[in-house]
Enzyme design. Structure first.
Site, PDB file in Angstrom:
ATOM      1  CG  ASN A  70       6.685   6.059   4.897  1.00 12.60           C
ATOM      2  OD1 ASN A  70       6.051   6.156   5.955  1.00 12.60           O
ATOM      3  ND2 ASN A  70       7.990   5.860   4.851  1.00 12.60           N
ATOM      4  CE  LYS A  72       9.409   9.146   4.877  1.00 16.09           C
ATOM      5  NZ  LYS A  72      10.706   9.630   4.442  1.00 16.09           N
ATOM      6  CG  HIS A 154      11.924   3.988   5.697  1.00 20.86           C
ATOM      7  ND1 HIS A 154      12.683   5.062   6.082  1.00 20.86           N
ATOM      8  CD2 HIS A 154      11.215   4.384   4.619  1.00 20.86           C
ATOM      9  CE1 HIS A 154      12.442   6.066   5.249  1.00 20.86           C
ATOM     10  NE2 HIS A 154      11.544   5.687   4.365  1.00 20.86           N
ATOM     11  CD  GLU A 156      12.814   8.553   7.165  1.00 16.00           C
ATOM     12  OE1 GLU A 156      11.684   8.212   7.558  1.00 16.00           O
ATOM     13  OE2 GLU A 156      12.981   9.261   6.146  1.00 16.00           O
ATOM     14  CD  GLU A 224      11.957   4.324   0.267  1.00 17.89           C
ATOM     15  OE1 GLU A 224      11.107   5.115  -0.145  1.00 17.89           O
ATOM     16  OE2 GLU A 224      12.107   4.045   1.463  1.00 17.89           O
ATOM     17  N   GLY A 230      13.552  12.537   1.136  1.00 27.44           N
ATOM     18  CA  GLY A 230      13.219  13.779   1.827  1.00 27.44           C
ATOM     19  C   GLY A 230      14.137  14.938   1.467  1.00 27.44           C
ATOM     20  CB  SER A 270      12.836  13.381  -3.841  1.00 32.09           C
ATOM     21  OG  SER A 270      13.485  13.732  -2.622  1.00 32.09           O
TER      22      SER A 270
HETATM   23  P1  PGA Z   1      10.241  11.109   0.304  1.00 33.30           P
HETATM   24  O1  PGA Z   1      10.318   9.790   1.222  1.00 33.30           O
HETATM   25  O2  PGA Z   1       9.288  10.790  -0.823  1.00 33.30           O
HETATM   26  O3  PGA Z   1       9.752  12.187   1.201  1.00 33.30           O
HETATM   27  O4  PGA Z   1      11.627  11.338  -0.203  1.00 33.30           O
HETATM   28  C1  PGA Z   1      10.287   8.515   0.654  1.00 33.30           C
HETATM   29  C2  PGA Z   1      10.362   7.467   1.725  1.00 33.30           C
HETATM   30  O5  PGA Z   1      11.072   7.667   2.705  1.00 33.30           O
HETATM   31  O6  PGA Z   1       9.710   6.422   1.621  1.00 33.30           O
END
Ligand code: PGA
Length: 314
Positions: A70, A72, A154, A156, A224, A230, A270
């Site tokens: 992803n 983003k 997601h 976010e 997640e 993140g 992460s």
């Molecule tokens: P990250 O994000 O690996 O940077 O923690 C994962 C995600 O949001 O899918």
């Protein structure tokens, strides 16, 4: 449960096999699950007298390993050209579904330059047919650009943009009805975990998908935990496995045994080249959704290739 009661597949093919006994144990009580888990480790241990003469694949579901990147809201034409070139030259294990999700504006660039070995996903899609919806991207447009998947729900989108469970469920139903696969994200916030509500939150988010979709054939569930996204604070393999077992159990109870077995439940938060192998060893972790580390081609390839740690040496 004696390790000898496990069914040993003749060889590694695709993903995993499971004995009915193990299946029953995994879907029952968690503490019992931990005992079963120990048995599986025994099977793979060279010191065990129950040691299998052939390879054991420690996986609880029956789907193919799945790794999504992803990207983003990151990248420029130049940085994406470099990432695509790194991915094109990477060696990827054959038995993994690999998907990347570029920002919408770069999908066309990626589609025309990336190897067909890797599928492309949108990071979001509109809830219905396109039209007068300023700033939105329709499922039809994603398909027109060659996308096979879309990420929905997601955290976010849920917690920064404010999308609600029911709306996300409708988006999933529409995307599926048009033939896109859905990477359906769920996960609890830190305060929800600390309040002991992890399962409640995940199950409510799952239910919103289940209430809306007619079939789970084309859905991958991404667990997640919001506190791990993140932040560099990855869930431990045990923490992730615990929720994945619960999700599979929920699917079994509320959808069907077949869906519980077939649906890939991937972990995100992460994940990187250094922790993916340990996470992949957990029986119910069927792959990953990767953010930050998917922006580096070689590291993403390492994560894809962590499927090899599923194959327990004989
Ligand atoms: P990250 O994000 O690996 O940077 O923690 C994962 C995600 O949001 O899918």
């Amino acid at each position: 449960m004696a390790a000898t009661s496990l069914t040993v597949p003749p060889s590694f093919s695709g993903l995993r096999r499971i004995s009915p006994k193990l299946d029953a144990a995994v879907s029952s009580h968690q503490s019992f699950f931990h005992r079963v888990n120990s048995s599986i480790r025994l099977v793979s241990s060279s010191s065990s007298s129950h040691r299998s003469p052939r390879g054991v694949v420690a996986m609880a579901g029956s789907g193919k390993f799945f790794v999504g990147g992803n990207w983003k809201c990151n990248g420029t034409k130049d940085s994406i050209a470099k990432l695509v070139s790194d991915l094109n030259s990477a060696t990827l294990e054959a038995d993994v579904d690999v998907v990347v999700s570029p920002p919408f504006v770069y999908i066309d660039q990626v589609k025309s330059s990336l190897t067909d070995r890797i599928d492309i996903s949108g990071q979001n899609s509109w809830v219905g047919k396109g039209g007068a919806f300023t700033g939105e991207i329709s499922v039809e447009q994603l398909k027109d650009l060659g996308c096979k998947w879309v990420i929905l729900g997601h955290s976010e989108r849920r917690h920064v943009i404010g999308e609600k469970d029911e709306f996300i469920g409708k988006k999933a139903a529409y995307a599926l009805s048009e033939g896109l696969g859905v990477i359906a994200c769920i996960g609890e916030k830190l305060e929800e975990r600390e309040a002991g509500k992890t399962f409640d939150v995940c199950f409510a988010q799952l239910k919103a998908f289940a209430d809306a979709v007619p079939s789970w054939d084309n859905i991958v569930v991404a667990y997640e935990p919001v506190w791990a996204i993140g932040t560099g604070k990855v869930a431990s393999p045990q923490q992730a496995q615990e929720v994945h077992v619960a999700v599979r159990g929920w699917l079994k109870k509320n959808v069907s045994e077949e869906v519980a077995s077939k649906t890939r439940i991937i972990y995100g938060g992460s994940v990187n080249g250094g922790n993916s192998a340990e996470l992949a060893k957990e029986e119910d972790i069927d792959g990953f959704l990767v953010g930050g580390a998917s922006l580096k081609g070689p590291e993403f390839a390492t994560i894809v290739n962590s499927v090899t740690s599923k194959k327990v040496a004989a």
